[in-house]
Design a protein around this motif. Structure first.
Motif, PDB file in Angstrom:
ATOM      1  N   ALA A   8       0.850  -1.188   0.000  1.00 46.54           N
ATOM      2  CA  ALA A   8       0.000   0.000   0.000  1.00 46.54           C
ATOM      3  C   ALA A   8       0.884   1.235   0.000  1.00 46.54           C
ATOM      4  CB  ALA A   8      -0.917   0.017   1.226  1.00 46.54           C
ATOM      5  N   ASN A   9       0.441   2.278  -0.688  1.00 50.48           N
ATOM      6  CA  ASN A   9       1.189   3.522  -0.821  1.00 50.48           C
ATOM      7  C   ASN A   9       0.377   4.670  -0.249  1.00 50.48           C
ATOM      8  OD1 ASN A   9       3.215   2.314  -2.990  1.00 50.48           O
ATOM      9  ND2 ASN A   9       1.148   1.824  -3.678  1.00 50.48           N
ATOM     10  N   VAL A  10       1.035   5.589   0.456  1.00 50.94           N
ATOM     11  CA  VAL A  10       0.370   6.736   1.061  1.00 50.94           C
ATOM     12  C   VAL A  10       1.155   7.990   0.694  1.00 50.94           C
ATOM     13  CG1 VAL A  10      -0.425   7.807   3.200  1.00 50.94           C
ATOM     14  CG2 VAL A  10      -0.399   5.297   2.994  1.00 50.94           C
ATOM     15  N   LEU A  11       0.471   8.978   0.127  1.00 48.33           N
ATOM     16  CA  LEU A  11       1.078  10.266  -0.207  1.00 48.33           C
ATOM     17  C   LEU A  11       0.485  11.321   0.711  1.00 48.33           C
ATOM     18  CD1 LEU A  11       0.942  10.076  -4.124  1.00 48.33           C
ATOM     19  CD2 LEU A  11       2.812   9.403  -2.592  1.00 48.33           C
ATOM     20  N   ILE A  12       1.364  12.057   1.421  1.00 50.50           N
ATOM     21  CA  ILE A  12       0.903  13.061   2.376  1.00 50.50           C
ATOM     22  C   ILE A  12       1.945  14.161   2.479  1.00 50.50           C
ATOM     23  CG2 ILE A  12       1.851  11.699   4.312  1.00 50.50           C
ATOM     24  CD1 ILE A  12      -0.481  12.815   6.020  1.00 50.50           C
ATOM     25  N   ASP A  13       1.513  15.411   2.452  1.00 49.55           N
ATOM     26  CA  ASP A  13       2.470  16.514   2.546  1.00 49.55           C
ATOM     27  C   ASP A  13       2.919  16.692   3.991  1.00 49.55           C
ATOM     28  OD1 ASP A  13       0.947  19.105   3.784  1.00 49.55           O
ATOM     29  OD2 ASP A  13      -0.452  17.840   2.666  1.00 49.55           O
ATOM     30  N   PRO A  14       4.083  17.265   4.203  1.00 49.78           N
ATOM     31  CA  PRO A  14       4.649  17.354   5.562  1.00 49.78           C
ATOM     32  C   PRO A  14       3.760  18.086   6.559  1.00 49.78           C
ATOM     33  CG  PRO A  14       6.338  17.816   3.924  1.00 49.78           C
ATOM     34  CD  PRO A  14       5.043  17.747   3.186  1.00 49.78           C
ATOM     35  N   ALA A  15       3.124  19.183   6.135  1.00 49.19           N
ATOM     36  CA  ALA A  15       2.297  19.934   7.079  1.00 49.19           C
ATOM     37  C   ALA A  15       1.107  19.101   7.542  1.00 49.19           C
ATOM     38  CB  ALA A  15       1.820  21.234   6.423  1.00 49.19           C
ATOM     39  N   THR A  16       0.476  18.396   6.631  1.00 44.73           N
ATOM     40  CA  THR A  16      -0.664  17.561   7.001  1.00 44.73           C
ATOM     41  C   THR A  16      -0.228  16.407   7.891  1.00 44.73           C
ATOM     42  OG1 THR A  16      -1.781  18.124   4.930  1.00 44.73           O
ATOM     43  CG2 THR A  16      -2.561  16.168   6.092  1.00 44.73           C
ATOM     44  N   GLU A  17       0.906  15.790   7.582  1.00 45.00           N
ATOM     45  CA  GLU A  17       1.400  14.692   8.417  1.00 45.00           C
ATOM     46  C   GLU A  17       1.683  15.183   9.831  1.00 45.00           C
ATOM     47  OE1 GLU A  17       4.982  11.337   8.573  1.00 45.00           O
ATOM     48  OE2 GLU A  17       4.699  12.555   6.761  1.00 45.00           O
ATOM     49  N   ALA A  18       2.270  16.376   9.953  1.00 48.19           N
ATOM     50  CA  ALA A  18       2.552  16.924  11.275  1.00 48.19           C
ATOM     51  C   ALA A  18       1.260  17.219  12.036  1.00 48.19           C
ATOM     52  CB  ALA A  18       3.403  18.188  11.148  1.00 48.19           C
ATOM     53  N   ALA A  19       0.256  17.717  11.316  1.00 42.38           N
ATOM     54  CA  ALA A  19      -1.013  18.045  11.955  1.00 42.38           C
ATOM     55  C   ALA A  19      -1.728  16.790  12.459  1.00 42.38           C
ATOM     56  CB  ALA A  19      -1.906  18.808  10.979  1.00 42.38           C
ATOM     57  N   LEU A  20      -1.636  15.702  11.713  1.00 42.47           N
ATOM     58  CA  LEU A  20      -2.303  14.476  12.128  1.00 42.47           C
ATOM     59  C   LEU A  20      -1.553  13.791  13.270  1.00 42.47           C
ATOM     60  CD1 LEU A  20      -3.405  12.930   8.705  1.00 42.47           C
ATOM     61  CD2 LEU A  20      -4.734  14.322  10.292  1.00 42.47           C
ATOM     62  N   GLY A  21      -0.235  13.948  13.285  1.00 39.34           N
ATOM     63  CA  GLY A  21       0.569  13.433  14.390  1.00 39.34           C
ATOM     64  C   GLY A  21       0.389  11.950  14.631  1.00 39.34           C
ATOM     65  N   ALA A  22       0.055  11.597  15.871  1.00 38.91           N
ATOM     66  CA  ALA A  22      -0.072  10.186  16.244  1.00 38.91           C
ATOM     67  C   ALA A  22      -1.195   9.499  15.486  1.00 38.91           C
ATOM     68  CB  ALA A  22      -0.305  10.074  17.754  1.00 38.91           C
ATOM     69  N   GLY A  23      -2.182  10.273  15.049  1.00 40.13           N
ATOM     70  CA  GLY A  23      -3.277   9.693  14.277  1.00 40.13           C
ATOM     71  C   GLY A  23      -2.802   9.115  12.959  1.00 40.13           C
ATOM     72  N   PHE A  24      -1.794   9.763  12.363  1.00 36.43           N
ATOM     73  CA  PHE A  24      -1.249   9.247  11.112  1.00 36.43           C
ATOM     74  C   PHE A  24      -0.542   7.916  11.347  1.00 36.43           C
ATOM     75  CE2 PHE A  24       2.326   8.899   8.114  1.00 36.43           C
ATOM     76  CZ  PHE A  24       1.597   8.815   6.925  1.00 36.43           C
ATOM     77  N   GLU A  25       0.300   7.843  12.366  1.00 34.80           N
ATOM     78  CA  GLU A  25       1.014   6.600  12.653  1.00 34.80           C
ATOM     79  C   GLU A  25       0.049   5.477  13.030  1.00 34.80           C
ATOM     80  OE1 GLU A  25       4.254   5.938  12.198  1.00 34.80           O
ATOM     81  OE2 GLU A  25       4.404   7.947  11.334  1.00 34.80           O
ATOM     82  N   ARG A  26      -1.009   5.833  13.747  1.00 36.26           N
ATOM     83  CA  ARG A  26      -2.006   4.809  14.080  1.00 36.26           C
ATOM     84  C   ARG A  26      -2.663   4.264  12.818  1.00 36.26           C
ATOM     85  NH1 ARG A  26      -7.011   5.270  13.913  1.00 36.26           N
ATOM     86  NH2 ARG A  26      -7.005   7.549  14.005  1.00 36.26           N
ATOM     87  N   ALA A  27      -2.944   5.152  11.863  1.00 36.80           N
ATOM     88  CA  ALA A  27      -3.561   4.710  10.613  1.00 36.80           C
ATOM     89  C   ALA A  27      -2.631   3.791   9.828  1.00 36.80           C
ATOM     90  CB  ALA A  27      -3.949   5.920   9.763  1.00 36.80           C
ATOM     91  N   ILE A  28      -1.340   4.116   9.836  1.00 42.23           N
ATOM     92  CA  ILE A  28      -0.375   3.243   9.157  1.00 42.23           C
ATOM     93  C   ILE A  28      -0.376   1.859   9.797  1.00 42.23           C
ATOM     94  CG2 ILE A  28       2.077   2.894   8.667  1.00 42.23           C
ATOM     95  CD1 ILE A  28       0.681   5.043   6.948  1.00 42.23           C
ATOM     96  N   ALA A  29      -0.453   1.821  11.119  1.00 45.11           N
ATOM     97  CA  ALA A  29      -0.482   0.535  11.813  1.00 45.11           C
ATOM     98  C   ALA A  29      -1.738  -0.260  11.468  1.00 45.11           C
ATOM     99  CB  ALA A  29      -0.386   0.754  13.323  1.00 45.11           C
ATOM    100  N   GLU A  30      -2.823   0.436  11.149  1.00 39.89           N
ATOM    101  CA  GLU A  30      -4.078  -0.243  10.821  1.00 39.89           C
ATOM    102  C   GLU A  30      -4.070  -0.838   9.418  1.00 39.89           C
ATOM    103  OE1 GLU A  30      -6.798  -0.877  12.695  1.00 39.89           O
ATOM    104  OE2 GLU A  30      -5.616  -0.131  14.394  1.00 39.89           O
ATOM    105  N   LEU A  31      -3.194  -0.361   8.538  1.00 38.57           N
ATOM    106  CA  LEU A  31      -3.125  -0.905   7.174  1.00 38.57           C
ATOM    107  C   LEU A  31      -2.601  -2.341   7.229  1.00 38.57           C
ATOM    108  CD1 LEU A  31      -1.713   1.977   4.948  1.00 38.57           C
ATOM    109  CD2 LEU A  31      -3.805   0.680   4.499  1.00 38.57           C
ATOM    110  N   ARG A  32      -3.376  -3.278   6.733  1.00 37.82           N
ATOM    111  CA  ARG A  32      -2.981  -4.681   6.767  1.00 37.82           C
ATOM    112  C   ARG A  32      -2.294  -5.060   5.458  1.00 37.82           C
ATOM    113  NH1 ARG A  32      -8.224  -5.093   9.135  1.00 37.82           N
ATOM    114  NH2 ARG A  32      -9.056  -5.993   7.205  1.00 37.82           N
ATOM    115  N   TYR A  33      -1.060  -4.574   5.322  1.00 37.35           N
ATOM    116  CA  TYR A  33      -0.254  -4.848   4.124  1.00 37.35           C
ATOM    117  C   TYR A  33       1.164  -5.201   4.553  1.00 37.35           C
ATOM    118  CZ  TYR A  33      -4.005  -3.133   1.184  1.00 37.35           C
ATOM    119  OH  TYR A  33      -5.219  -2.983   0.540  1.00 37.35           O
ATOM    120  N   GLY A  34       1.790  -6.105   3.800  1.00 32.75           N
ATOM    121  CA  GLY A  34       3.143  -6.519   4.115  1.00 32.75           C
ATOM    122  C   GLY A  34       4.195  -5.484   3.794  1.00 32.75           C
TER     123      GLY A  34
END
Length: 578
Positions: free
Chosen positions: A436-462
Motif C-alpha cells: 500500500a502507498n500513502v502520499l501526504i504533505d509534511p504539514a498535514t502529516e505533522a497536523a495528524l501526528g499520532a493519528g497518522f502513525e495509528r492509521a499506518i499501523a491499521e493498514l494490513r499490508y506486508g
C-alpha cells in the motif's frame, strides 16, 4: 510418495527424467556440502557471486530490456538495470554483511535502532545501513515491524534464521520463478539458501528463457558447487516438478490461481485435502492502493505526485505484482479536480512502451468492458477509470489487472476522517495485502501526528510506502517482501511467508519505507521548516518520466558492482538532468 514413472515426465524438450536426475543428484550433494560450509566460507562465496553478477550486469540488463521490446536508446531500459543486476548486487551485499556479523559472533541487529511502533509492536530501523545508502537513496528510510509480542531480546536472539544453525540442512527446494522482473527468481533462490539452508532447483518462467545463459554465468559459483540448478519449461514442467518427491519445499512467485493449482489441483472443489505433500511459500501480488491524503499542495507538488502515481502504475508496463492500481482520493478535497487533471496529463504523457506480458491485453479488454467510460490513451494501451463515491468499483478493486489500468475512487471526508476511511476501504475492499502507498504533505502529516502513525499501523499490508512507491522497497534488501501475515492454503491472498529480509529477521509483520514528499531542490524547504524530509535527489531515476533513467540506473549498478567513486560522481551529475 512414489517416484513418477518415466511416462509421467513432462512433454518438453527442456527437461527429461535423465536431465532431472542429474540435477537432483548434484543438488543433493550440494545440500550436504552447504551444511559443511562455515559462515565465513558462505560470506566469501557470496563475494564471488557478487563479482560474477557484476561481470554480466550489462548483458543482463540488455537481455531483459530487449525481451520486453524496449528500444536501445529508451530511458525506460533503466528499469531493467534497477530491478535486475542492481537489486541483485545490493541483495548480495546485504546478505554478505549479515553472514559476516554472524561469523563474528554478533547479531544482525547489533547497531540497529529498535523502538516501539504503534499497536504494541517492535520495529527495527534497518535502512539506511551505510553511507552509500544515505547518498543513493537520499531521504529514504526503512523499518521492519515485527508481529505483536516480539521483544527486543527475542528479535536479537532469532535474527539469523537458519544461519544460526548452519549445519542443519533444509534439503532441496523447488523455486518457480516469476516472469515479469528478472531478479525475482534469483533473489528467491538466495533467500531459500540463507533463511532455510535449502539449495534450489529453479524453474524459470518461459518469459525469462533468454536470460538463462546470463543467469548461468552470473551464478556460476553456486551452480558449480551444486547449490543451484536452472531449468526451463512451461506449466506442464512446473506441475510435474511440484509432485516430485525429491523436493522438501516449494516457493512460487506468481498468481493465486497458479498457487491453488499447485496445492489443490486444477479442480479446486474436487479436493478437500492438499495434493501438495510439502510446505509451500508464495508471493502472489494483489490490488495495491495509493492513498492521497488531502492537504495544501503547490502546482509543482500536484505535477510531481501525479508523475509519481503514473510511475507506480506504468513501471514495467504495469506488469508488476506491486503496481499501484487504485487511487483513493477525497471527494471533499478542494484540490481534487486539479490533482485528477494533473494525473490524467501525467498518465497520458508518460513515454509509450510495449505491453508485453502474456494475456495482459485480455485483462485490459476486461477492464474496458467493465468500465466503458474509462479514458483510453497511448494508442489504446492504457486505461484510466474515474469513479465517484457512488460508482461501482468492485471489478477495479478485486481484479489484479497486471496491465496499464489505473483507477481513481473518491471517498468521503477530510483529514483524519478521510485517512481512516481510506485505510478501512483498502483493508476491506481491495484484494490482496502485498503493498500500500500513502502520499501526504509534511504539514498535514505533522497536523495528524499520532493519528497518522495509528492509521499506518491499521493498514494490513506486508509493505507500506509513505511518500514513496512500494516497488522501491523491492530494491532495499534489508526490508521484507511479502503479504501481510495470516494467509492460509485455503485463502492464500498475497501469499505466505517473506523473502529478501537480508537481516534474516523472524516473525516479521511488515516493512515500511518512508521517502521525501518533494524532490531536490524543493526539498530544501524541509531544512528551514523542520517538517518533511530533505533529499538531494531530483526526479528519481525510477520515474517513468526520467530522461536519464538508463544512464543513471546503469551507473548506480556499476557502482554497486565495482565501488568506484569517480564514475559515481558522473552518474549523480546525470541524475540532475532527469
Amino acid at each position: 510418495m512414489p517416484r513418477p514413472t518415466k511416462s509421467a515426465a513432462p512433454s518438453s524438450a527442456t527437461l527429461d527424467d535423465a536431465t532431472l536426475d542429474r540435477h537432483l543428484a548434484a543438488l543433493e550433494t550440494g545440500a550436504r556440502l552447504w551444511s559443511q560450509f562455515t559462515l565465513d566460507q558462505r560470506a566469501r562465496l557470496l563475494t564471488r557471486v557478487h563479482a560474477t553478477v557484476g561481470a554480466v550486469a550489462a548483458e543482463w540488463a540488455d537481455a531483459a530490456a530487449t525481451a520486453k521490446g524496449l528500444a536501445p536508446a529508451s530511458p525506460l531500459r533503466g528499469e531493467e538495470w534497477q530491478t535486475g543486476p542492481y537489486a541483485t548486487l545490493v541483495g548480495l551485499d546485504a546478505a554478505r554483511t549479515t553472514l559476516d556479523e554472524l561469523a563474528a559472533g554478533k547479531s544482525p541487529l547489533d547497531g540497529v535502532r529498535l523502538d516501539a511502533a504503534p499497536g504494541g509492536r517492535l520495529r527495527a530501523r534497518v535502512f539506511p545501513a551505510d553511507a552509500s545508502d544515505r547518498l543513493l537513496l537520499s531521504g529514504f528510510s526503512g523499518e521492519v515491524w515485527f508481529e505483536p509480542g516480539v521483544t527486543t531480546a527475542s528479535a536479537r536472539a532469532s535474527a539469523g534464521l537458519a544461519q544460526l544453525t548452519p549445519g542443519t540442512s533444509g534439503g532441496v527446494g523447488l523455486v518457480l520463478g516469476a516472469g515479469n522482473v528478472s531478479s525475482i527468481p534469483v533473489l528467491d533462490v538466495l533467500y531459500e539458501l540463507l533463511s532455510a539452508n535449502r539449495v534450489s532447483l529453479l524453474k524459470v518462467n518461459p518469459t525469462q528463457d533468454p536470460l538463462v545463459p546470463v543467469f548461468e554465468r552470473a551464478f556460476a559459483p553456486l551452480i558449480e558447487l551444486g547449490f543451484l540448478r536452472i531449468v526451463r519449461g512451461g506449466g506442464e514442467v512446473g506441475a510435474y516438478l511440484t509432485q516430485h518427491p525429491a523436493f522438501s519445499h516449494v516457493h512460487i512467485t506468481g498468481s493465486a490461481t497458479t498457487f491453488d493449482a499447485i496445492v489443490w489441483g486444477t479442480d479446486r472443489d474436487a479436493h478437500t485435502q492438499p495434493r501438495l505433500a510439502v510446505p509451500i511459500t508464495a508471493e502472489l501480488g494483489g490490488v495495491s492502493p495509493i492513498i492521497v491524503v488531502p492537504g495544501r499542495w503547490s502546482d509543482a507538488d500536484l505535477r510531481f505526485q501525479a508523475e509519481h502515481i503514473a510511475t507506480m502504475r506504468l513501471n514495467n508496463s504495469g506488469h508488476n505484482c506491486i503496481a499501484g492500481q487504485v487511487v483513493l482520493i477525497s471527494e471533499a478535497w478542494p484540490q481534487r479536480d486539479a490533482f485528477v487533471e494533473a494525473l490524467r496529463a501525467a498518465y497520458e504523457a508518460a513515454p509509450s512502451r510495449p505491453v508485453w506480458y502474456p494475456r495482459s491485453d485480455e485483462k485490459r479488454a476486461a477492464a474496458a468492458s467493465d468500465y466503458p467510460a474509462a479514458v483510453s490513451s497511448a494508442d489504446g494501451t492504457r486505461l484510466l477509470v474515474e469513479l465517484g463515491a457512488d460508482g461501482d468499483a468492485r471489478a477495479l478493486e478485486t481484479t489484479e489487472y497486471f496491465a496499464p489500468v489505473l483507477g481513481v475512487v473518491a471517498l468521503s471526508g477530510l483529514g483524519q476522517a478521510f485517512l481512516d476511511t481510506a485505510v478501512a476501504h483498502a483493508n476491506e475492499r481491495l484484494s490482496g495485502t502485498l503493498g500500500a502507498n500513502v502520499l501526504i504533505d509534511p504539514a498535514t502529516e505533522a497536523a495528524l501526528g499520532a493519528g497518522f502513525e495509528r492509521a499506518i499501523a491499521e493498514l494490513r499490508y506486508g509493505g507500506i510506502a509513505i511518500n514513496a512507491w512500494t516497488g522501491v522497497s523491492f530494491t532495499v534488501p534489508q526490508l521484507s517482501w511479502g503479504g501481510f501475515p495470516g494467509a492460509t492454503l485455503e485463502e492464500v491472498g498475497s501469499g505466505i511467508g517473506v523473502v529478501h529480509n537480508a537481516l534474516l529477521l523472524d516473525r516479521v509483520e511488515r516493512s515500511v519505507l518512508r521517502g521525501p514528499f518533494r524532490p531536490f531542490p524543493r526539498s530544501i524547504g524541509a531544512l528551514a521548516s523542520r517538517r518533511g524530509v530533505f533529499t538531494v535527489l531530483p526526479k528519481p531515476p525510477w520515474f517513468v518520466t526520467a530522461r536519464t533513467g538508463t544512464a543513471v540506473s546503469a551507473g548506480l549498478a556499476r557502482f554497486r558492482a565495482r565501488g568506484k567513486v569517480l564514475p559515481l560522481l558522473v552518474t549523480l551529475a546525470r541524475a540532475f538532468r532527469a
